[in-house]
Design an enzyme around this catalytic site. Sequence first.
Site, PDB file in Angstrom:
ATOM      1  N   GLU A  47     -29.149  -3.421   0.248  1.00  0.00           N
ATOM      2  CA  GLU A  47     -28.416  -4.621  -0.149  1.00  0.00           C
ATOM      3  C   GLU A  47     -26.912  -4.420  -0.071  1.00  0.00           C
ATOM      4  OE1 GLU A  47     -29.452  -7.510  -0.396  1.00  0.00           O
ATOM      5  OE2 GLU A  47     -31.607  -7.189  -0.517  1.00  0.00           O
ATOM      6  N   GLN A  52     -21.939  -8.603   3.766  1.00  0.00           N
ATOM      7  CA  GLN A  52     -21.025  -8.952   4.860  1.00  0.00           C
ATOM      8  C   GLN A  52     -21.308  -8.176   6.143  1.00  0.00           C
ATOM      9  OE1 GLN A  52     -18.424 -11.518   4.173  1.00  0.00           O
ATOM     10  NE2 GLN A  52     -20.178 -11.637   2.811  1.00  0.00           N
ATOM     11  N   GLY A  91     -17.464  -0.317   7.773  1.00  0.00           N
ATOM     12  CA  GLY A  91     -16.422  -1.153   7.200  1.00  0.00           C
ATOM     13  C   GLY A  91     -16.565  -1.358   5.695  1.00  0.00           C
ATOM     14  N   TYR A  92     -15.565  -1.965   5.087  1.00  0.00           N
ATOM     15  CA  TYR A  92     -15.531  -2.158   3.634  1.00  0.00           C
ATOM     16  C   TYR A  92     -15.920  -0.855   2.941  1.00  0.00           C
ATOM     17  CZ  TYR A  92     -15.025  -7.215   4.149  1.00  0.00           C
ATOM     18  OH  TYR A  92     -14.571  -8.476   4.445  1.00  0.00           O
ATOM     19  N   TYR A 130     -24.987 -11.211  -6.931  1.00  0.00           N
ATOM     20  CA  TYR A 130     -25.979 -11.275  -5.855  1.00  0.00           C
ATOM     21  C   TYR A 130     -26.818  -9.994  -5.799  1.00  0.00           C
ATOM     22  CZ  TYR A 130     -28.406 -10.428  -1.697  1.00  0.00           C
ATOM     23  OH  TYR A 130     -29.422 -10.064  -0.872  1.00  0.00           O
ATOM     24  N   ASP A 148     -26.980 -15.579  -1.960  1.00  0.00           N
ATOM     25  CA  ASP A 148     -26.020 -15.051  -0.990  1.00  0.00           C
ATOM     26  C   ASP A 148     -25.566 -16.185  -0.070  1.00  0.00           C
ATOM     27  OD1 ASP A 148     -28.278 -15.528   0.485  1.00  0.00           O
ATOM     28  OD2 ASP A 148     -27.980 -13.804   1.789  1.00  0.00           O
ATOM     29  N   CYS A 217     -36.010 -31.624   3.294  1.00  0.00           N
ATOM     30  CA  CYS A 217     -34.572 -31.374   3.440  1.00  0.00           C
ATOM     31  C   CYS A 217     -33.801 -32.683   3.456  1.00  0.00           C
ATOM     32  CB  CYS A 217     -34.314 -30.592   4.731  1.00  0.00           C
ATOM     33  SG  CYS A 217     -32.575 -30.190   4.980  1.00  0.00           S
ATOM     34  N   SER A 311     -10.335  -8.231   9.277  1.00  0.00           N
ATOM     35  CA  SER A 311     -10.593  -9.611   8.837  1.00  0.00           C
ATOM     36  C   SER A 311      -9.293 -10.388   8.617  1.00  0.00           C
ATOM     37  CB  SER A 311     -11.447  -9.618   7.578  1.00  0.00           C
ATOM     38  OG  SER A 311     -11.139  -8.530   6.751  1.00  0.00           O
TER      39      SER A 311
END
Length: 359
Positions: A47, A52, A91-92, A130, A148, A217, A311
Site C-alpha cells: 500500500e 501515487q 520516488g517520494y 487511506y 483513494d 451510476c 512533480s
Amino acid sequence: MKNIDHLPYIEEHGKALAGALLTWYQQNKRDLPWRKNHDPYRIWISEVMLQQTQVDTVIDYFNRFMVTFPTIEALAGADEEQVLKAWEGLGYYSRAKRLKQAAQVMMLDYDGAFPTTYAETLKLPGIGPYTAGAVMSIAYNLPVPAVDGNVLRVFSRVFNDDRDIGDMKTRKAFEHMAKALLPEDSRHFNQALMELGATICTPKNPRCEACPIHALCRAKASLRQKDLPVKKKRQKNIPLEMEVALVRHDHHTLIVKRSSEGLLADLWGFPIVKRDEALQDGMSIHDELEEFLGVKVKPTGEIKKAKHVFSHRTWHMTLYAFDIDHKVRPHFPQVEWIDLTKESDFPLPTAFKKLIVHM
DNA sequence: AACTCGGGGTT
DNA sequence: AACCCAGAGTT
C-alpha cells in the site's frame, strides 16, 4: 444538482451496488503478489509503494523488497541507506524512511507485530487515513473504508457528485459514504472499488459498457461520466537550470550525500548547483567545486545535457566533466568514489542516473 | 487550505 | 503538454 446527502440513494441501492461489485471483483481481480495472503506486513508495504505509484511499477519493487526485508524485524533493523536503496527509482523517498520508522515503532510498542486497530495504525509514521483503512480492511477484514483516488473518482460518478475531490471536506464526505456502503466483506469490497477505478472507471474514456454497476451510476444516467470527477487544484512546474559536476579519477566518480532536507533528501548525487545562485556569487561550477573540495580540478570540457521532470519543478541539467589528482574525501559533506559501470550500494535517484547513460 | 515530495504511464 | 496515480506530512 444534488450532491450533499447521498444516504437515501445508498439506503435504496447500496446492497445491490456492493453485491454487483463483489461478484465482479471475484471474477476479474488481478493476480498480484501482495494478494497471495493476508499478511498485514505485506499489505502495508504494497500500500505504501502504491501511494501515487502505478501497479505495474510497484510489482518488481515489492518482490525485491520482500526478499531483502522479509519481516518487520528485518526492516526495523536495516540501515536507512539500505532501505532507500531498495526504494531507488520509486520516488517520494520519505515513504521509505517512514517505513523503517514505523517498523521500529512496531518492534518497541507492538512486540514486532502490526497493530490490530485502525486508530493505532493511523498513528504510525507514513500511514494516513487511506493506508490505515486499506491495511485494516484487507489484512483483518475490519469494517473501515479505504478511500483513494480511484474511489473518489468512482463515487463522484456513481453519485453524480461534482464537488472538488481535491478538497479535504469532499474526501471526508466520501469516506462517510463508503462506510455507509460497506458490506460485511469489507476486505474485498474496498479492493473491488479500487480495482474498478483502476481498470474500468478510468479517468478518461471510462468503459461503462463493461462496468458491473453502470445501471446504478447516476453520472452515466445523465451522460456526465466524462465530466467527472471535478478536480480544480493544479500546481505549476517551475524550470530550473542546474549545473552538474562529474569529477573523475582512476575510473571512479565522486558522489555526494544530499542534504537531509528538501528534494531527494538523504540520497546521493553528483555535485550540483543552480545556475542562478552560482551567478549571483559570481562563481562558475568550476569555482564552486574547487571551493567545496579544497583542491584544484581540471576541466576536461566534456559536456552533456539532460532534462528531468519532477512533480513541481524541472531540472535542465548541464554536465561538466573534471579530472582530479587524487580521491579527496572532505568530512562535510559526505562523499564517496564509485565505479559508474557497476551497481553501487548508494541510492542514486533517477535524475542523476539519466546522466550516466553512455558514459 | 496550500505546499512539498518522484517518477512513470496515458491521452 | 497535461493529467493521473492503492497519499502523507508540514506549514
